[in-house]
Design a protein around this motif. Sequence first.
Motif, mmCIF file in Angstrom:
data_model
loop_
_atom_site.group_PDB
_atom_site.id
_atom_site.type_symbol
_atom_site.label_atom_id
_atom_site.label_comp_id
_atom_site.label_asym_id
_atom_site.label_seq_id
_atom_site.Cartn_x
_atom_site.Cartn_y
_atom_site.Cartn_z
ATOM 1 N N ILE A 62 0.954 -1.325 -0.082
ATOM 2 C CA ILE A 62 0.035 -0.134 0.020
ATOM 3 C C ILE A 62 0.811 1.171 0.078
ATOM 4 O O ILE A 62 0.627 1.909 -0.660
ATOM 5 N N MET A 63 1.882 1.210 0.804
ATOM 6 C CA MET A 63 3.018 2.461 0.869
ATOM 7 C C MET A 63 3.584 2.575 -0.301
ATOM 8 O O MET A 63 3.784 3.699 -0.920
ATOM 9 N N ASP A 64 3.978 1.432 -0.890
ATOM 10 C CA ASP A 64 4.939 1.460 -2.287
ATOM 11 C C ASP A 64 3.776 2.219 -3.159
ATOM 12 O O ASP A 64 4.146 2.963 -4.331
ATOM 13 N N HIS A 65 2.601 1.608 -3.253
ATOM 14 C CA HIS A 65 1.658 2.143 -4.464
ATOM 15 C C HIS A 65 1.533 3.571 -4.407
ATOM 16 O O HIS A 65 1.351 4.307 -5.289
ATOM 17 N N PHE A 66 1.642 4.314 -3.176
ATOM 18 C CA PHE A 66 1.203 5.659 -3.236
ATOM 19 C C PHE A 66 2.641 6.634 -3.206
ATOM 20 O O PHE A 66 2.729 7.574 -3.260
ATOM 21 N N ASP A 67 3.698 5.767 -3.203
ATOM 22 C CA ASP A 67 4.996 6.436 -3.239
ATOM 23 C C ASP A 67 5.311 6.651 -4.569
ATOM 24 O O ASP A 67 4.724 6.148 -5.289
ATOM 25 N N ARG A 68 6.455 7.589 -4.767
ATOM 26 C CA ARG A 68 7.101 7.435 -6.123
ATOM 27 C C ARG A 68 7.935 6.028 -6.395
ATOM 28 O O ARG A 68 8.518 5.514 -5.629
ATOM 29 N N ASN A 69 7.987 5.855 -7.542
ATOM 30 C CA ASN A 69 9.120 4.516 -8.098
ATOM 31 C C ASN A 69 9.788 5.110 -9.381
ATOM 32 O O ASN A 69 9.471 5.216 -10.421
ATOM 33 N N GLU A 71 12.802 4.020 -10.334
ATOM 34 C CA GLU A 71 13.084 3.399 -11.305
ATOM 35 C C GLU A 71 12.056 3.137 -12.608
ATOM 36 O O GLU A 71 12.194 3.265 -13.798
ATOM 37 N N LEU A 72 10.915 2.856 -12.110
ATOM 38 C CA LEU A 72 9.826 2.552 -12.901
ATOM 39 C C LEU A 72 9.706 4.082 -14.029
ATOM 40 O O LEU A 72 9.443 3.927 -15.221
ATOM 41 N N GLU A 73 9.565 5.102 -13.251
ATOM 42 C CA GLU A 73 9.481 6.437 -13.878
ATOM 43 C C GLU A 73 10.622 6.423 -14.857
ATOM 44 O O GLU A 73 10.129 7.104 -16.037
ATOM 45 N N GLY A 74 11.752 6.192 -14.762
ATOM 46 C CA GLY A 74 12.975 6.214 -15.536
ATOM 47 C C GLY A 74 12.831 5.425 -16.746
ATOM 48 O O GLY A 74 12.694 5.897 -18.018
ATOM 49 N N ILE A 75 12.274 4.182 -16.558
ATOM 50 C CA ILE A 75 11.922 3.260 -17.719
ATOM 51 C C ILE A 75 11.091 3.794 -18.460
ATOM 52 O O ILE A 75 11.229 3.773 -19.783
ATOM 53 N N LEU A 76 9.865 4.118 -18.137
ATOM 54 C CA LEU A 76 8.826 4.609 -18.650
ATOM 55 C C LEU A 76 9.084 5.956 -19.639
ATOM 56 O O LEU A 76 8.741 6.001 -20.871
ATOM 57 N N LYS A 77 9.822 6.783 -19.195
ATOM 58 C CA LYS A 77 10.482 8.088 -19.675
ATOM 59 C C LYS A 77 11.395 7.689 -21.035
ATOM 60 O O LYS A 77 11.150 8.225 -22.061
ATOM 61 N N THR A 89 2.879 8.711 -11.963
ATOM 62 C CA THR A 89 3.116 9.878 -11.303
ATOM 63 C C THR A 89 1.948 10.450 -10.617
ATOM 64 O O THR A 89 2.136 11.052 -9.675
ATOM 65 N N ARG A 90 0.777 10.494 -11.203
ATOM 66 C CA ARG A 90 -0.413 11.021 -10.783
ATOM 67 C C ARG A 90 -0.911 10.305 -9.216
ATOM 68 O O ARG A 90 -1.157 10.819 -8.425
#
Length: 293
Positions: A62-69, A71-77, A89-90
Motif C-alpha cells: 500500500i505504501m509503495d503504491h502511493f510512493d514514487r517509483n 526506477e519505473l518512472e525512468g524506464i517509462l520516460k 506519477t498521478r
Amino acid sequence: MIKKAVIPAAGYGTRFLPATKALAKEMFPIIDTPTIQYIVEEAIASGIEEILIIVSANKNAIMDHFDRNLELEGILKEKNKTEELNIVTRVSNLANIHYIRQKEQLGLGHAVLCAKAFIGNEPFALLLGDDLYVGNEKPVLRQLIDKYDQYGGSFLGTLEVDLQDTSKYGICKPESVLEPGLSLLSSVVEKPKPEVAPSRSAIGGRYVLSPTIFKYLENQERGAGGEIQLTDAIKRMMTEEKVFSYDVDGKRYDIGSRIGYIEATLDFGLKRDDVRPQVIELLNKKLKELDQK
Ligand code: G1P
C-alpha cells in the motif's frame, strides 16, 4: 471543516484467503486500479487534504503504491511511454498520505484509536477499505460532510439491508427523523441477529466522527467477535453527543466478499469507455455459453 480522513487497512482479510495470505486485500485491483486508490480518490473528491492509512505487517505494498517509483518512472520516460508515466506519477501526487501501524489486530475500534494523535481535537472522516462506493451526483463521503456542516455531531452513512443480513453490520436505532433519510440515533448495535435488530438501517463504512470518540475507544471493552468495536464506542458516545444516520445516495460494493468483488469488477468494466465494448461482448458470449449447457 473536515480536512482529515482515516482509512483502516490493517485487517487480515480472512474472507479472501488464500489471496490475502501475502497480499493486502486493499491492493486487489478493480480492472487496473487497487481498491484503496478509489477510496483515497473519494476522500480527495470530498475535500479531504490529509489521509492517515492504518496498516499492519504485510501491507507494505500500500505504501509503495502511493510512493514514487523512480526506477519505473525512468524506464517509462526512456521508452516514451507518456500515458503510463502520467498514470504512475498521478498516483504518487494524489494526496498527503500518512501511515501508522496497528501492532495487533484487536478490532476496528482499536484500529481507529491508532489515529488519535494524527487527528487531535477535530472531527474527521472515516472510510472503511472494504466498502467501495460510486456516489450518485456527489461522492458518498461528501454527502455526509455536507450534512455534518449543517447539523454538527457525528454521522454514520447508512443503507437499508435485508433482515437476514443484520448480523453482518452495525445496525442503527433511530429516535427521530429530521429529514428524509436523516435520523437522530438513540443506539447502535454491532452485528445483531435479525430477531433483535433495532432496524434494517446498516452502517455502510463511511463516517464523520467527533474526536470525542477517542475518549470512549480508549477504554472500550471487547464486543461482538471478541473485538474492540467502533460501534460500541459510538453507542457510548451518544450519551454525550448527537449521532445521526444518513442514507447515502450511491451504489456500495462489499469488496471484502467474493461476489461483491466480482460485481464491482463487472460494473466498473461496464462504466469505463476503454473496456466497455469488450466487457459487453464477453458477457453476451458467456450468457450464450450458459444457455447452451
Ligand atoms: C465494520 C463495522 C460495521 C459496519 C461494517 C460496514 O464491520 O464494524 O459496523 O457495518 O464494517 O462494512 P466489518 O465488515 O469490518 O466486520
